[in-house]
Design a protein around this motif. Structure first.
Motif: not given
Length: 490
Positions: A10-11, A405-410, A414-421
């Protein structure tokens, strides 16, 4: 650059993550610690890696040789380590809890004693439930009896877990068959067509055997090239099972396909299925009583009277909790014995089993997570953090993603979409760390995946925190976020 971590960040959607750089970041020291320059040579801490070989002036230290000889003189607690090897083929009287399966496999393969072709078999069930053990035990007995009858019988076993293509699998079959016949394989592993490997396999079989049983362990792992219409294991089954009908083989061959995946046959192509036509033998989990019986049949691996009374029941209970796996039970009691020996104890006690359980779990998880990508580590950590706060060690994908999402922000990853997660969590099922089911908790909740952990989520979290970037996030903060998200589920 691997494709594993290049999906939909996403980033910055256009720039896939540099896996090498990110892994190096995860392995680096935490912020504020002294940095090591790129060209500096790193000397291992020899004091912690090995005992000092220097002798103090008062003679207080021992050399490595002295310590080795001192250990060599100790009687120890373990008498026969082969009995504590889960892959060791034990005698028939040590096979416990599998009378029905042993009888079925024996009855179907015994026709080889009359120089006839046994039927093909499909043995399926969870890992560590005796599939390979029983196959090897039966084939060993058949081989001994055939030798007395001048029948050239061979057993060729391959584990398909690390075979990436059909060509490599065929070469492995040819190589193992050549070893069984004590001859040489005449084709190279790479650089020739797969047909030449098949031809050499047929040559070795025809020249050296009257009957061969091919044991294909973990066959479902042989997927092969993705551009093929059917998986590699399906094409392997088709070619092997058709070889006799095509007059390429004069010897009788039988295939024993072994898999943990009960649905593997659904992925076998129609042509392969019609020629393979196996007899099915199902292996279910061992229960705690059966695991106790297995361990008691191997307790003579230890010297007399060195096992406390509660050691075998506790070991069996731990193994029963993790899918009734006999391999884990045997491995666990071996590690407990080794820990007791290292500690200089004269008995193996409950505390050694508990220490061994923690060690075995952590070692297994560590082995897996060392090789996975950064994004998979982040997905796994977030999901395990949720599972650690639930009664049944499960985690909804929707909740796990919000924690991710919280972990990647911390850590500014890079943060991925939910489908990729979700896809990355699905990929982790191949390591047997996690499984999943599709669920719905009522018409208002919609559909979601629920992940279940085979190991304790706390062990996974502890292991992943050894990476400095993940370890730099306050576990208390993660726990607070997790609890808030779980409350929002209802």
């Amino acid at each position: 650059m691997g494709t594993d971590d290049s999906e939909n960040p996403q980033n910055d959607p256009g720039i896939p993550e540099d896996e090498t750089t990110t892994q190096a970041n995860l392995s680096s020291s935490s912020p504020g610690s002294d940095a090591v320059s790129e060209n500096a040579s790193v000397t291992p801490d020899t004091e912690t890696a090995f005992p000092s070989t220097d002798t103090d002036s008062d003679g207080g230290s021992q050399s490595i040789e002295e310590m080795l000889l001192e250990f060599d003189e100790q009687e120890g607690l373990i008498r026969d380590r082969s009995l504590l090897d889960p892959n060791h083929v034990v005698k028939e009287d040590r096979i416990v809890g599998r009378d029905k399966q042993l009888q079925e496999v024996t009855k179907m393969l015994r026709v080889a004693l009359g120089n006839n072709r046994p039927p093909n078999l499909f043995l399926y069930g969870p890992s560590g439930t005796g599939k390979s053990l029983i196959t090897k035990a039966v084939c060993n007995n058949i081989s001994r009896l055939c030798e007395s009858r001048d029948i050239r019988f061979g057993t060729v076993e391959i584990n398909c877990q690390d075979l990436d293509t059909l060509g490599v699998a065929v070469y492995e079959l040819a190589s193992r068959t050549a070893d069984e016949a004590n001859v040489d394989v005449e084709v190279p592993k790479y650089g020739v067509a797969t047909k030449e490997k098949w031809d050499d396999l047929y040559r070795i079989v025809n020249e050296n055997f009257d009957s061969v049983v091919f044991v294909l362990d973990e066959l479902d792992m042989l997927v092969g090239r993705r551009d093929k219409q059917e998986p590699g294991f399906s094409r392997l089954l088709y070619q092997l099972s058709r070889s006799g009908a095509n007059n390429e083989l004069t010897a009788h061959i039988s295939i024993v396909a072994i898999s943990n995946d009960t649905k593997m046959m659904e992925s076998v192509g129609s042509r392969a299925l019609s020629s393979f036509t196996p007899e099915d033998v199902h292996f279910d989990d061992y229960d705690a009583d059966q695991l106790q019986a297995i361990l008691r049949r191997r307790q003579d691996a230890f010297h007399n009277n060195v096992l406390d009374d509660d050691v075998i029941p506790l070991t069996a209970a731990f193994a029963a909790q993790t899918h009734g796996d006999a391999r884990k039970a045997i491995d666990l009691i071996r590690v407990a014995g080794e820990l007791a020996e290292r500690e200089g104890d004269d008995r193996i006690r409950e505390m050694h089993v508990r220490e061994a359980q923690d060690k075995v779990e952590k070692n297994r998880v560590l082995e897996v997570v060392r090789g996975i990508s950064t994004q998979k580590k982040l997905c796994l950590y977030a999901t395990a953090a949720v599972a650690a706060e639930t009664d049944d060690s499960s985690a909804r994908s929707t909740t796990g993603y919000r924690v991710y999402q919280f972990l990647t922000d911390s850590i500014e990853a890079d943060q991925y979409y939910q489908e990729t997660y979700v896809n990355k969590m699905k990929e982790l099922t191949t390591y047997s760390l996690v499984d999943f089911e599709r669920r719905s908790h009522g018409p208002s909740s919609g559909m979601f995946l629920e992940f279940q952990f085979g190991e304790r989520p706390e062990t996974i979290l502890e292991t992943l925190r050894e990476d400095s970037r993940i370890g730099g996030v306050d576990p208390g903060e993660i726990q607070t976020v997790v609890k808030a998200q779980i409350r929002n589920e209802t």
